[in-house]
Design a protein around this motif. Structure first.
Motif: not given
Length: 206
Positions: A62, A65-66, A88, A92
């Motif tokens: 990730t 993404v994160l 969570r 996201i």
């Protein structure tokens, strides 16, 4: 020393083999404190609990993404509650199930790789070899890393099969060679041609 004899703790190499996360990245995550609470000291080594593996894989997968803060929160949650499947992170929602499935498969493959390897003082000085042979596992893994085709390796070593050749790479990642690397002679520094037909006119006159 196998993970079972360390109470389930794993080396960084073993964690890299199981998760598919590059070893350098595993060490970076440890250095950054991302796996805090799941890193144990044993002599001069840093070992990881198995609870860290899913979080380790997710932290790597990730990265694009994160945010770093969100990844840290996801990993911390998984270390505290390793059975939690959905986390969570800000806005996201992270599904940890694919990473957990991949880690379980990686653990199974590593266990399978260990089962095909043996080591005894009277066989090549204790070097890990394929059971029932005198073929060093790391030599086969090196051939794969150098680009040799598995089918050609099997043809050269009839005692092996494609699966055992594949498992050699997994074993070598988890258990790298001990001691200094072997000194390579001139012919070993050349690009291997195990999968090619070498013409006689390629051999220089002396």
């Amino acid at each position: 020393m196998a993970a079972e004899r360390r109470g389930g703790l794993m080396t960084a190499n073993e964690a890299a083999s199981v998760t598919g996360v590059p070893l350098r990245q595993v060490h970076r995550f440890i250095d950054a404190g991302l796996l805090q609470g799941a890193v144990k000291r044993h002599r001069h080594s840093r070992l990881l609990t198995r609870h860290a593996l899913v979080g380790l894989k997710l932290a790597h997968d990730t990265a694009d993404v994160l945010t770093p803060e969100s990844r840290r929160a996801v990993v911390a949650t998984l270390i505290r509650r390793p059975r939690q499947s959905v986390i969570r992170a800000d806005v996201i929602v992270v599904d940890a199930r694919p990473a957990a499935i991949a880690v379980r498969a990686g653990l199974d493959q590593l266990a399978k790789a260990r089962r095909i390897v043996s080591s005894a003082p009277d066989v090549l000085g204790g070097m890990p070899v394929f059971k029932g042979t005198r073929i060093p596992v790391h030599d086969i893994a090196d051939m794969l890393a150098n680009g040799d085709d598995p089918a050609t390796i099997v043809q050269a070593y009839p005692q092996l099969n494609r699966d055992r050749v594949r498992l050699a790479a997994i074993y070598a990642t988890a258990h790298p060679r001990r001691g200094r690397p072997r000194t390579k002679t001139g012919w070993q520094l050349l690009k291997p041609k195990a999968s090619e037909m070498i013409a006689f006119d390629e051999i220089p006159d002396r």
